[in-house]
Scaffold this motif. Structure first.
Motif, mmCIF file in Angstrom:
data_model
loop_
_atom_site.group_PDB
_atom_site.id
_atom_site.type_symbol
_atom_site.label_atom_id
_atom_site.label_comp_id
_atom_site.label_asym_id
_atom_site.label_seq_id
_atom_site.Cartn_x
_atom_site.Cartn_y
_atom_site.Cartn_z
ATOM 1 N N ALA A 290 -52.724 -17.206 -3.014
ATOM 2 C CA ALA A 290 -52.137 -17.668 -3.941
ATOM 3 C C ALA A 290 -50.539 -17.061 -3.347
ATOM 4 O O ALA A 290 -50.491 -16.306 -2.827
ATOM 5 C CB ALA A 290 -52.334 -16.828 -5.331
ATOM 6 N N GLN B 42 -42.736 -16.390 -5.551
ATOM 7 C CA GLN B 42 -42.374 -17.646 -6.090
ATOM 8 C C GLN B 42 -40.982 -17.600 -6.534
ATOM 9 O O GLN B 42 -40.510 -16.733 -6.741
ATOM 10 C CB GLN B 42 -43.391 -17.958 -7.391
ATOM 11 C CG GLN B 42 -44.779 -17.683 -7.266
ATOM 12 C CD GLN B 42 -45.628 -18.866 -7.866
ATOM 13 O OE1 GLN B 42 -45.028 -20.000 -7.810
ATOM 14 N NE2 GLN B 42 -46.928 -18.419 -8.404
ATOM 15 N N ILE C 123 -46.305 -17.033 1.203
ATOM 16 C CA ILE C 123 -47.721 -17.322 0.661
ATOM 17 C C ILE C 123 -48.497 -16.763 2.071
ATOM 18 O O ILE C 123 -47.894 -17.093 3.352
ATOM 19 C CB ILE C 123 -48.167 -18.666 0.555
ATOM 20 C CG1 ILE C 123 -49.445 -18.661 0.061
ATOM 21 C CG2 ILE C 123 -47.758 -19.590 1.775
ATOM 22 C CD1 ILE C 123 -49.684 -20.241 -0.560
ATOM 23 N N THR D 163 -48.356 -26.075 3.092
ATOM 24 C CA THR D 163 -49.605 -27.004 3.241
ATOM 25 C C THR D 163 -50.120 -26.569 4.791
ATOM 26 O O THR D 163 -49.366 -25.806 5.752
ATOM 27 C CB THR D 163 -48.772 -28.311 3.664
ATOM 28 O OG1 THR D 163 -48.215 -28.929 2.853
ATOM 29 C CG2 THR D 163 -49.807 -29.509 4.197
ATOM 30 N N ASN E 50 -55.573 -27.372 3.195
ATOM 31 C CA ASN E 50 -55.185 -26.905 2.017
ATOM 32 C C ASN E 50 -53.636 -27.578 1.802
ATOM 33 O O ASN E 50 -52.902 -27.518 2.558
ATOM 34 C CB ASN E 50 -55.420 -25.622 1.686
ATOM 35 C CG ASN E 50 -56.889 -25.058 1.884
ATOM 36 O OD1 ASN E 50 -57.512 -25.193 1.023
ATOM 37 N ND2 ASN E 50 -57.171 -24.404 3.055
ATOM 38 N N ARG E 51 -53.482 -27.652 0.485
ATOM 39 C CA ARG E 51 -52.035 -27.838 -0.065
ATOM 40 C C ARG E 51 -51.743 -26.927 -1.309
ATOM 41 O O ARG E 51 -52.512 -27.058 -2.308
ATOM 42 C CB ARG E 51 -51.905 -29.044 -0.138
ATOM 43 C CG ARG E 51 -50.582 -29.693 -0.678
ATOM 44 C CD ARG E 51 -50.289 -31.219 -0.779
ATOM 45 N NE ARG E 51 -49.185 -31.694 -1.300
ATOM 46 C CZ ARG E 51 -48.071 -31.722 -0.430
ATOM 47 N NH1 ARG E 51 -48.050 -31.769 0.818
ATOM 48 N NH2 ARG E 51 -46.875 -32.361 -1.103
ATOM 49 N N ARG E 52 -50.940 -26.344 -1.464
ATOM 50 C CA ARG E 52 -50.645 -25.141 -2.620
ATOM 51 C C ARG E 52 -48.881 -25.465 -3.144
ATOM 52 O O ARG E 52 -48.237 -25.496 -2.123
ATOM 53 C CB ARG E 52 -50.974 -23.778 -2.537
ATOM 54 C CG ARG E 52 -51.166 -23.095 -3.821
ATOM 55 C CD ARG E 52 -51.599 -21.874 -3.487
ATOM 56 N NE ARG E 52 -52.880 -21.736 -2.883
ATOM 57 C CZ ARG E 52 -53.927 -21.718 -3.583
ATOM 58 N NH1 ARG E 52 -54.128 -21.904 -4.988
ATOM 59 N NH2 ARG E 52 -55.150 -21.749 -3.038
ATOM 60 N N LYS E 53 -48.796 -25.631 -4.398
ATOM 61 C CA LYS E 53 -47.387 -25.685 -4.774
ATOM 62 C C LYS E 53 -47.269 -24.559 -5.665
ATOM 63 O O LYS E 53 -47.852 -23.952 -6.462
ATOM 64 C CB LYS E 53 -47.414 -27.153 -5.629
ATOM 65 C CG LYS E 53 -47.795 -28.381 -4.821
ATOM 66 C CD LYS E 53 -47.520 -29.432 -5.542
ATOM 67 C CE LYS E 53 -47.880 -30.928 -4.789
ATOM 68 N NZ LYS E 53 -47.818 -32.132 -5.745
ATOM 69 N N SER E 54 -45.866 -24.263 -5.765
ATOM 70 C CA SER E 54 -45.463 -22.977 -6.412
ATOM 71 C C SER E 54 -44.946 -23.316 -7.898
ATOM 72 O O SER E 54 -45.082 -24.764 -8.119
ATOM 73 C CB SER E 54 -44.253 -22.453 -5.625
ATOM 74 O OG SER E 54 -42.996 -23.165 -5.799
#
Length: 563
Positions: A8, A12, A30, A80, A84-88
């Protein structure tokens, strides 16, 4: 086996309000394996980075200079990886309209460089974002005044320093300076770059041929970060110190060589970054017709640094002796280094004149023939005389009130003390007067409070130490101004707690006396290498109760003061 994972967000972006023409900064962080690529979106659309005033650092920081009304919106970062791809979360940038009147503002660094540890060949980025009016110019330098490597460094955006293909020589303290053009108004921020490196040899052990009962000495030195640990192996097996075989610093010494010592010896240097080996051969030459050991060894103290050693020739085969070796080492302490001096066979006495004062030394003699050596003689121990101290203590001056000065000092290091300190002499005077007042204090004291002084006056203080032999040289005069006579009470000096973090970093913590009612507006931290000039002050807020001092020299004693 590769595990693909992404955490996670640890950091942020946060919403912010920026005046038009100012600087906006967002950050996200991250952890991912393999490392994630961070990009930015505004209003859920990829942010174009073609404009000179927008910089996205690989570390996950977005900088927008010369903020305009059209920059207002919702910003988020996107991490990215191949799997995986994660957005704040989104952060709102609100732009406040600029007024026609733009007052002068001193420069302020709102995001300075952070201490960083890197491995060889990595790329590091030192951030520096500053505001002010007119817009400040950012420049970089090194605290040690060495030039910055122009071939491996470049500036990103408006003042971030990127160092690629990091090498050991890049390590150091980097200084970001923000200056208002055409003025002397500037501010600085510093950070330490620590470069980890595997061991590399700077001195290798050399193969030796020695007679039985002789002495073999192997030397080995390595550099790296962290500092490498040196260990020794015999035919691939680790060696442990015993009565004949000793290891100190990076040396291996084998006394009274026996046939079983004929072997391959390996020096191993290792740290967290790797290990290396270097080897050498010890060849033992045999001879049965050895002389007996020198006897009737006795020692006589000549001075604080010299001892006369005398002995009788061996009773057996003394005519075959071609040389004597004198061995000596400090008697107190563990793992002390042994020294050796070789002299001709035409004498039976020798003066060792490089000893430390007020110390016990142990001596023995070995007789040599062309292909062999005698057993060790009996050991004798002798004490050198005291001498006057070689230097004065390091002193620190503080005031608790407008009419006093607290003088405190640290013990003199043993190699400069040259005996037991029995007295201290404090001398002080007003800077405007020539009359000197003198106080003598017992050698067990480490501070003294001068009272009844004039407020808002400069006093000069110096200190001298004495052993039973006499007085050493006085320290240089140190000046201190007493506080002005006001109703404001000066706070007491905080008590410090120091903890070495690694070979170049010290963590400093302090706690104010709970019974001290004085108002504290901030702290000043000073530090200095023993015998060198003081660095500082480092200005800290009243709420700060700790600070990390980095970029220090390895294996050096430092003194720290917090006021």
């Amino acid at each position: 086996l590769l595990f693909l994972a992404i955490s996670a967000f640890e950091v942020q972006p946060l919403s912010t309000e920026v005046q038009e023409g100012g600087v906006a900064r967002f950050a996200c962080k991250i952890t991912a394996n393999p490392p994630a690529t961070v990009t930015w979106e505004v209003n859920r659309t990829t942010l174009p980075l073609v404009m000179d005033r927008i910089t996205a650092l690989p570390t996950g920081v977005l900088q927008i200079y010369g903020v305009e009304q059209k920059d207002a919106g919702n910003y988020r970062c996107v991490a990215t990886t191949i799997a995986n791809r994660r957005k704040s979360t989104e952060a709102v940038l609100s732009v406040i309209p600029a007024s026609n009147f733009k007052p002068f503002h001193k420069p302020s660094i709102i995001a300075g460089p952070q201490n960083i540890t890197a491995c060889l060949h990595q790329t590091v980025i030192l951030e520096c974002v500053a505001t002010g009016n007119p817009k400040p110019i950012i420049s970089w330098s090194r605290l040690d005044h060495k030039s910055i490597d122009v071939f491996n460094t470049r500036v990103l955006g408006n003042g971030n320093l990127m160092i690629s293909d990091v090498k050991v020589q890049h390590a150091g303290v980097y200084v970001c300076r923000a200056t208002i053009p055409g003025t002397r108004n500037f501010t600085v921020a510093m950070a330490t770059l620590t470069v980890l490196a595997p061991p590399s040899f700077v001195e290798w052990p050399e193969s030796l041929t020695r007679p039985r009962a002789g002495t073999a000495r192997f030397a080995c030195q390595a550099e790296g970060n962290p500092a490498p640990k040196i260990s020794w192996l015999k035919n691939g097996r680790r060696i442990h110190s015993n009565g004949r075989i000793k290891m100190y610093n990076s040396k291996l010494v084998i006394n009274q060589i026996i046939p079983e010592d004929d072997a391959i010896y390996q020096c191993m240097a290792e740290n967290s970054q790797g290990s290396i080996l270097s080897r050498a051969r010890l060849t033992v030459v045999m001879s049965e017709d050895r002389p007996s050991a020198p006897y009737n060894v006795h020692a006589e103290t000549m001075s604080s640094s010299a001892i006369l050693l005398a002995w009788e020739r061996p009773l057996y085969n003394s005519d075959k002796v071609i040389a004597y070796s004198v061995h000596y080492m400090k008697a107190e302490g563990l793992n002390n280094e042994e020294y050796q001096v070789v002299i001709g066979n035409d004498t039976t006495h020798y003066i060792i004149d490089d000893l430390e004062p007020a110390s016990n030394y142990t001596f023995y003699i070995v007789a040599y023939m062309p292909l062999g050596a005698s057993q060790m003689s009996d050991h004798v121990t002798q004490h050198t005389l005291e001498d006057v101290p070689l230097r004065a203590p390091e002193i620190s001056l503080t005031s608790r009130s407008p009419t006093d000065i607290l003088i405190s000092w640290l013990p003199i290091p043993a190699k400069y003390r040259r005996g037991q300190v029995v007295l201290y002499r404090l001398s002080f005077r007003l800077s405007t007067e020539t009359k000197i007042q003198v106080l003598e204090l017992p050698g067990t004291s480490d501070e003294y409070l001068l009272e009844g002084l004039r407020p808002d006056s400069v006093y000069l203080v110096r200190i001298t130490a004495a052993t039973r032999i006499g007085w050493g040289e006085a320290s240089l005069w140190t000046s201190h101004r007493t506080p002005k006579a006001t109703s404001v009470k000066a706070p007491k000096s905080p008590e410090l707690r120091l903890e070495p973090m690694n070979c170049t970093t010290i963590a400093v913590q302090w706690q104010q006396d709970s019974e001290d009612t004085a108002t504290i507006q901030g702290y000043k931290l000073y530090y200095k290498e023993e015998g060198q000039q003081e660095n500082g002050p480092i200005l800290l807020d009243a709420s700060d109760l700790e600070y990390t001092v980095s970029g220090l020299g390895e294996y050096i004693k430092y003194f720290l003061t917090v006021l």
